[in-house]
Scaffold this motif. Structure first.
Motif, PDB file in Angstrom:
ATOM      1  N   GLU A 171      50.535  40.346  39.549  1.00 49.85           N
ATOM      2  CA  GLU A 171      51.268  38.177  39.872  1.00 49.85           C
ATOM      3  C   GLU A 171      50.225  38.161  41.290  1.00 49.85           C
ATOM      4  OE1 GLU A 171      54.258  36.485  38.717  1.00 49.85           O
ATOM      5  OE2 GLU A 171      53.626  36.590  36.902  1.00 49.85           O
ATOM      6  N   GLU A 172      50.549  38.799  42.120  1.00 47.52           N
ATOM      7  CA  GLU A 172      50.125  38.346  43.343  1.00 47.52           C
ATOM      8  C   GLU A 172      48.145  38.925  43.069  1.00 47.52           C
ATOM      9  OE1 GLU A 172      51.409  38.743  47.473  1.00 47.52           O
ATOM     10  OE2 GLU A 172      53.213  39.502  45.791  1.00 47.52           O
ATOM     11  N   GLU A 174      46.944  38.689  40.785  1.00 50.58           N
ATOM     12  CA  GLU A 174      46.070  38.064  39.430  1.00 50.58           C
ATOM     13  C   GLU A 174      45.764  36.279  40.345  1.00 50.58           C
ATOM     14  OE1 GLU A 174      48.753  38.184  36.031  1.00 50.58           O
ATOM     15  OE2 GLU A 174      47.808  40.031  35.463  1.00 50.58           O
ATOM     16  N   ALA A 175      46.677  36.387  41.341  1.00 55.20           N
ATOM     17  CA  ALA A 175      46.589  34.994  41.480  1.00 55.20           C
ATOM     18  C   ALA A 175      45.201  34.967  42.955  1.00 55.20           C
ATOM     19  CB  ALA A 175      48.171  34.663  42.668  1.00 55.20           C
ATOM     20  N   GLY A 176      45.593  35.985  43.261  1.00 52.80           N
ATOM     21  CA  GLY A 176      43.997  35.638  43.843  1.00 52.80           C
ATOM     22  C   GLY A 176      42.551  35.599  43.507  1.00 52.80           C
TER      23      GLY A 176
END
Lengths: 285, 373
Positions: A171-172, A174-176
């Protein structure tokens, strides 16, 4: 303290004898041998010890061992990270199989690994005979030693990273990427800091094993003093020459590296647990 | 910026997650994708974002086809269900991340970035937490930081995946109101995914109900609640009481229970859906219905008293639930174990295998009968 930890029904003698047994085994099987290595190495005094260590062949062996480790560790660092990344971030057929295959070097005896490489890359081997047409000799020289050491140590980094990266999820990252970051920036700013301590831990273990590997290296090395002799092989050669003090002097170097590794490992574990248990502060939303 | 979803299909292995989904999301509105887990709502959101690719179909932002555009270049804000804050960066660094990721030409100066971050921290009412790490924040604070981070690059589209799913009830309510206010102030186009019908109806301008990879119904919250178009939407929008039986001589009958159905002639199987507020309780049966029920439980908390009842002399798959005002409750004083009769005001009849319900308003038909006499 001890009384506070006691539960109802715990019997004191069970507790004491179990702890006593564990301590006794540790002492007999682990501590005494390590102490003996150092006492034997120093049994004829410091100057003899220094003489043994400064011996030309010993220095060569130390040099080759460090050289092999210096090549093996970065190779497996890249390989392990790439492997962990691909099995935790992508879904593809054969992914589970790949995770299982990573453990082959742990499951196979190092001697067998050495023999396999010899069969493949030796002068009469499948690939070796082709390579020898071009005057490339891998076995019985340092490239062979590096190859088997890489093989034997390749699971360490990947094994450390896979569970952590699975648990952290993607997820992190993807957030990036949603925020417009390039792949390299995501790796440097997000992925790398998240896996840093596990990576260092993997490197410490890889290094320890690379320095100490005996079985696989002994098959492919050829034991040429001053050329293809690593420190563990050197210990054996000295011992067979009835140079007991010399053998123990070299062995004490390996033991010293092992102890340093343990200290580094303990430190990294401490840092890791501290990073994971950063206490969230209470506060309203 | 408006969003058009044009015939999107998506398969995961053998599982069809989205079946030919088409939708129009109007500019500047807050749209809810509502559905149970496995309905494809999160997959659709991720396809709109570009985090997932569709097997076929197109996504358009303001009329431009972005189907082949990389997530990185879509300039959307995305808020993840579990926040996905960068755990090794401070709150301020998290918020600045998007701005610092801009290509050199568009990237504001360091000074400007600092000012923008300060402003966003102001907006989420957490300026004192700039130097904290995510692990030191509460759930609600994390969610606000995630929002600020998503809004830092001033996207025209904001996508939120179960934005309040992991928060406790009180924080959730506060944050909902705050998001609504934020949306009204900045007027970006937002889509949020939720499985909570209350959240969807309260927060959004338009609700898209999804089930098994398909869109069941699209409407405003009021329109949706007034006219659910399928059994699924009924079941999903809160509790519904069901009487299934046979229609015989303008009556729906099952065991000891019956309800008169003026104007329904064909003899066939049917289900009558009655929502908790569309039914009243009485100590004796009425002329239009006889639905004996025994009180199982009474819940006093809330603006209405909620009474749970079990059928007496007939069957129902689920327990019945009927609402009663506190004043009425005090007057009638129903107690557990007593036998009562449900009297419907409005009901929704599903006949045999028809998809759409037919609404029956007994009050209206009674009034009509009265005026005819």
């Amino acid at each position: 303290m001890a009384v506070q930890n006691r539960r109802i029904g715990d019997q004191l003698w069970v507790r004491r004898s179990l702890i006593g047994l564990a301590l006794a085994i540790t002492l007999i099987m682990l501590v005494i041998p390590v102490v003996v290595i150092f006492t034997q190495a120093l049994s004829t005094g410091w100057s003899a010890f220094a003489g043994n260590v400064m011996d030309e062949y010993t220095l060569d062996a130390i040099g080759l061992t460090l050289f092999v480790a210096a090549l093996t560790v970065p190779l497996n660092l890249v390989f392990g990270t790439a492997l962990a990344w691909s099995v935790t971030r992508f879904r593809f057929p054969g992914r589970k199989l790949l995770i299982t295959l990573i453990d082959i070097p742990f499951a196979v005896s190092p001697v067998v690994a050495g023999l396999l490489y010899l069969l493949l890359y030796g002068r009469n081997g499948w690939l070796g005979s082709w390579l020898s047409n071009y005057d490339v000799q891998l076995m019985f020289s340092w490239p062979g030693i590096v190859m088997v050491t890489v093989f034997v140590t390749c699971p360490f980094v990947a094994r450390e990273l896979i569970p952590l990266m699975q648990q952290q999820g993607s997820e992190e990252e993807e957030a990036g990427v949603v925020l417009g970051a390039s792949g390299w920036r995501i790796f440097r700013k997000i992925t790398l800091p998240n896996i840093k301590w596990a990576l260092i831990y993997g490197v410490v273990l890889t290094n320890a094993r690379a320095v100490g590997e005996f079985g696989a290296v002994s098959v492919v090395s050829g034991n040429v003093r001053g050329e293809t002799n690593t420190l563990p092989l050197h210990v054996e050669l000295l011992y067979q020459d009835y140079n007991i003090v010399g053998a123990f002097a070299s062995a004490s170097l390996l033991a010293g590296i092992a102890i340093l590794t343990l200290i580094a490992k303990a430190f990294v574990e401490w840092r890791q647990s501290r990073a994971e248990h950063a206490t969230p502060e209470e506060g309203g939303a | 910026m408006s969003i058009t979803i044009d015939q999107i299909n998506k398969n995961f292995g053998g599982f069809q997650a989205l079946k030919n989904v088409s939708l129009d999301i109007p500019e500047g509105q807050l749209t809810a994708l509502l559905g149970p887990s496995g309905s494809g709502k999160t997959t659709l959101l991720r396809i709109i974002a570009g985090l997932e690719s569709s097997d076929s179909g197109r996504i358009l932002f303001g009329g431009d086809d972005v189907s082949q555009l990389h997530v990185r270049d879509r300039n959307i804000g995305f808020v993840f269900q579990h926040y996905a804050l960068f755990r090794h960066l401070t709150v301020a660094e998290n918020i600045a991340f998007g701005l610092e990721s801009l290509p050199k030409k568009q990237r504001p100066s360091k000074q400007e970035i600092r000012q923008r971050v300060a402003k966003l921290l102001e907006m989420i009412q957490l300026p004192e937490l700039a130097k904290r790490y995510p692990a030191q924040l509460s759930g609600g604070q994390k969610q606000r930081v995630a929002l600020a981070r998503a809004l830092a690059t001033q996207p025209r589209i904001l996508l939120l995946d179960e934005p309040f799913g992991a928060l406790d009830a009180k924080v959730r309510k506060d944050l909902r109101r705050w998001l609504r206010a934020l949306h009204d102030e900045y007027h970006f186009t937002s889509i949020f995914v939720t499985h909570d019908q209350e959240e969807a109806l309260e927060l959004s301008d338009q609700v898209v109900v999804m089930s098994q990879g398909q869109v069941e119904q699209v409407n405003s919250p009021t329109g949706l609640y007034a006219r659910p178009e399928s059994r699924f939407v009924f079941d999903f929008l809160g509790h519904v009481n069901v009487l299934s039986g046979l229609v015989k001589g303008q009556k729906l009958v099952q065991g000891d229970a019956w309800v008169s159905l003026p104007g329904v002639r064909h003899d066939q199987e049917a289900q009558l859906y009655l929502r908790p507020h569309e039914v009243q309780l009485s100590r004796s049966p009425a002329a239009k219905a006889r639905l004996p029920l025994r009180i199982e439980a009474i819940s006093l908390i809330g603006s209405e008293v909620r009474i749970e009842l079990a059928p007496e002399g007939w069957q129902s798959d689920e327990i019945w639930e009927i609402g009663m005002s506190h004043a009425e409750f005090a007057r009638q004083n129903p107690t557990r174990g007593e036998l009562w009769y449900a009297v419907p005001d409005v009901g929704h009849l599903f006949v045999a295998d028809s998809v759409q319900p037919r609404t029956i308003d007994w009050q209206y038909t009674e009034a009509a009968n009265a005026s005819n006499m």
